[in-house]
Design a protein around this motif. Structure first.
Motif, mmCIF file in Angstrom:
data_model
loop_
_atom_site.group_PDB
_atom_site.id
_atom_site.type_symbol
_atom_site.label_atom_id
_atom_site.label_comp_id
_atom_site.label_asym_id
_atom_site.label_seq_id
_atom_site.Cartn_x
_atom_site.Cartn_y
_atom_site.Cartn_z
ATOM 1 N N LEU A 87 -29.711 41.255 -12.993
ATOM 2 C CA LEU A 87 -28.554 41.077 -12.115
ATOM 3 C C LEU A 87 -28.392 39.616 -11.685
ATOM 4 O O LEU A 87 -29.295 39.036 -11.101
ATOM 5 N N ILE A 88 -27.220 39.048 -11.952
ATOM 6 C CA ILE A 88 -26.942 37.652 -11.594
ATOM 7 C C ILE A 88 -26.034 37.569 -10.359
ATOM 8 O O ILE A 88 -26.431 37.044 -9.328
ATOM 9 N N GLY A 89 -24.818 38.088 -10.455
ATOM 10 C CA GLY A 89 -23.932 38.062 -9.292
ATOM 11 C C GLY A 89 -22.463 38.022 -9.673
ATOM 12 O O GLY A 89 -22.103 38.005 -10.849
ATOM 13 N N VAL A 90 -21.614 37.992 -8.656
ATOM 14 C CA VAL A 90 -20.162 37.977 -8.841
ATOM 15 C C VAL A 90 -19.674 36.530 -8.780
ATOM 16 O O VAL A 90 -19.907 35.838 -7.787
ATOM 17 N N PRO A 91 -18.990 36.054 -9.816
ATOM 18 C CA PRO A 91 -18.466 34.684 -9.779
ATOM 19 C C PRO A 91 -17.422 34.493 -8.679
ATOM 20 O O PRO A 91 -16.788 35.453 -8.224
ATOM 21 N N GLU A 92 -17.256 33.263 -8.289
ATOM 22 C CA GLU A 92 -16.288 32.901 -7.244
ATOM 23 C C GLU A 92 -14.896 33.397 -7.620
ATOM 24 O O GLU A 92 -14.475 33.301 -8.771
ATOM 25 N N ASN A 93 -14.198 33.950 -6.660
ATOM 26 C CA ASN A 93 -12.794 34.348 -6.759
ATOM 27 C C ASN A 93 -12.561 35.690 -7.470
ATOM 28 O O ASN A 93 -11.438 36.194 -7.477
ATOM 29 N N VAL A 94 -13.582 36.303 -8.042
ATOM 30 C CA VAL A 94 -13.362 37.560 -8.772
ATOM 31 C C VAL A 94 -12.944 38.681 -7.824
ATOM 32 O O VAL A 94 -12.069 39.490 -8.157
ATOM 33 N N HIS A 95 -13.538 38.749 -6.657
ATOM 34 C CA HIS A 95 -13.132 39.791 -5.697
ATOM 35 C C HIS A 95 -11.665 39.626 -5.307
ATOM 36 O O HIS A 95 -10.929 40.620 -5.174
ATOM 37 N N ASP A 123 -27.261 45.191 -1.202
ATOM 38 C CA ASP A 123 -27.869 44.131 -0.389
ATOM 39 C C ASP A 123 -27.264 42.777 -0.712
ATOM 40 O O ASP A 123 -27.008 41.960 0.188
ATOM 41 N N TYR A 124 -27.018 42.526 -1.991
ATOM 42 C CA TYR A 124 -26.412 41.260 -2.435
ATOM 43 C C TYR A 124 -25.007 41.091 -1.863
ATOM 44 O O TYR A 124 -24.655 40.014 -1.366
ATOM 45 N N LEU A 125 -24.192 42.151 -1.917
ATOM 46 C CA LEU A 125 -22.827 42.073 -1.399
ATOM 47 C C LEU A 125 -22.802 41.824 0.108
ATOM 48 O O LEU A 125 -21.958 41.080 0.621
ATOM 49 N N LYS A 126 -23.741 42.436 0.813
ATOM 50 C CA LYS A 126 -23.839 42.201 2.255
ATOM 51 C C LYS A 126 -24.228 40.758 2.538
ATOM 52 O O LYS A 126 -23.654 40.085 3.401
ATOM 53 N N ARG A 127 -25.201 40.271 1.794
ATOM 54 C CA ARG A 127 -25.759 38.929 2.020
ATOM 55 C C ARG A 127 -24.774 37.825 1.626
ATOM 56 O O ARG A 127 -24.585 36.862 2.370
ATOM 57 N N GLU A 128 -24.136 37.979 0.489
ATOM 58 C CA GLU A 128 -23.308 36.895 -0.048
ATOM 59 C C GLU A 128 -21.834 36.984 0.346
ATOM 60 O O GLU A 128 -21.147 35.957 0.401
ATOM 61 N N PHE A 129 -21.341 38.194 0.596
ATOM 62 C CA PHE A 129 -19.905 38.369 0.837
ATOM 63 C C PHE A 129 -19.584 39.099 2.135
ATOM 64 O O PHE A 129 -18.419 39.338 2.425
ATOM 65 N N ASP A 130 -20.616 39.484 2.877
ATOM 66 C CA ASP A 130 -20.414 40.224 4.120
ATOM 67 C C ASP A 130 -19.605 41.503 3.873
ATOM 68 O O ASP A 130 -18.734 41.875 4.662
ATOM 69 N N SER A 135 -16.321 49.456 -1.989
ATOM 70 C CA SER A 135 -15.262 50.443 -1.767
ATOM 71 C C SER A 135 -13.899 49.828 -1.429
ATOM 72 O O SER A 135 -12.868 50.402 -1.769
ATOM 73 N N GLY A 136 -13.886 48.661 -0.801
ATOM 74 C CA GLY A 136 -12.613 48.057 -0.431
ATOM 75 C C GLY A 136 -11.868 47.418 -1.582
ATOM 76 O O GLY A 136 -10.677 47.094 -1.465
ATOM 77 N N LEU A 137 -12.535 47.233 -2.706
ATOM 78 C CA LEU A 137 -11.930 46.556 -3.861
ATOM 79 C C LEU A 137 -11.184 47.519 -4.777
ATOM 80 O O LEU A 137 -10.390 47.078 -5.620
#
Length: 211
Positions: A87-95, A123-130, A135-137
């Motif tokens: 697991l790496i992560g979500v790139p900037e602006n993708v959300h 945990d990653y979404l909470k930490r990096e994107f609050d 579910s909101g996406l």
């Protein structure tokens, strides 16, 4: 591409970057041999299918990894760290791109996932994107381990279509795995193979006149 009203997104390497090679190296360090047969993008040991469909627990998954390893003394923590190295992560602006798509279409997530990865991602979404989760996406997010089904089996696509009253011909499925598109096509859906890095998601959607 015919007129579409609904889009179902895969997660790994469509929205969220994953790295199979990194996970392979980590598993080799745990003592796993014949790694291309054991764990690769297009094929893998049945233990991964079982874990992604909720047929085995995290403890049983770890026991299975330990059994396949030449090192029987590896700890649960070492196994989780190696497995989560995928697991790496979500790139900037993708959300933000996903929220734009949601304004125009009914959108859903359909991911082959498992309990260890899911917990890491939350945990990653909470930490990096609050964010509490994904579910909101989307209108709704579907995960294989909760559905007890996985891609590319047609049943998982048919279940998402039926639960949300989606017309297959009006529904686009986007995935980076060609074998998964086969199941979606069998269910009557339109498909799009993601061949670029997730950071180019908006570009890909614009190329295909989706955005």
């Amino acid at each position: 591409m015919k007129k579409i009203k609904n889009i179902i997104f895969d997660y790994g390497n469509v929205i969220f970057e994953i790295d199979f090679k990194r996970a392979q190296k980590a598993l080799i360090q745990l003592g796993i041999e014949n790694i291309e047969e054991f764990f690769a993008h297009k094929n893998h040991h049945n233990i991964f299918n079982d874990f992604e469909t909720g047929s085995i627990s995290p403890a049983e998954f770890r026991a299975g990894i330990r059994q396949e390893s030449t090192n029987k003394d590896i700890t649960d923590e070492q196994i989780d760290a190696a497995w989560n190295s995928l697991l790496i992560g979500v790139p900037e602006n993708v959300h933000e791109v996903l929220l734009k798509v949601k304004e125009k279409y009914r959108t859903f997530l359909l991911s082959n996932n498992n309990e260890i990865h899911y917990n890491w991602i939350v945990d990653y979404l909470k930490r990096e994107f609050d964010m509490l989760d994904n579910s909101g996406l989307f209108e709704k997010a579907y995960y294989s381990q909760q559905m007890l089904l996985r891609k590319p089996h047609v049943e998982i696509f048919e279940k998402v279509l039926k639960e949300n009253n989606l017309i297959p011909e009006e529904t686009l499925f986007i995935d980076d795995s060609p074998q998964h598109l086969v199941g979606a096509k069998t269910a009557g859906m339109q498909t799009l193979l993601m061949t670029k890095h997730p950071k180019y998601l908006e570009e890909v959607l614009k190329e295909h006149h989706i955005l």
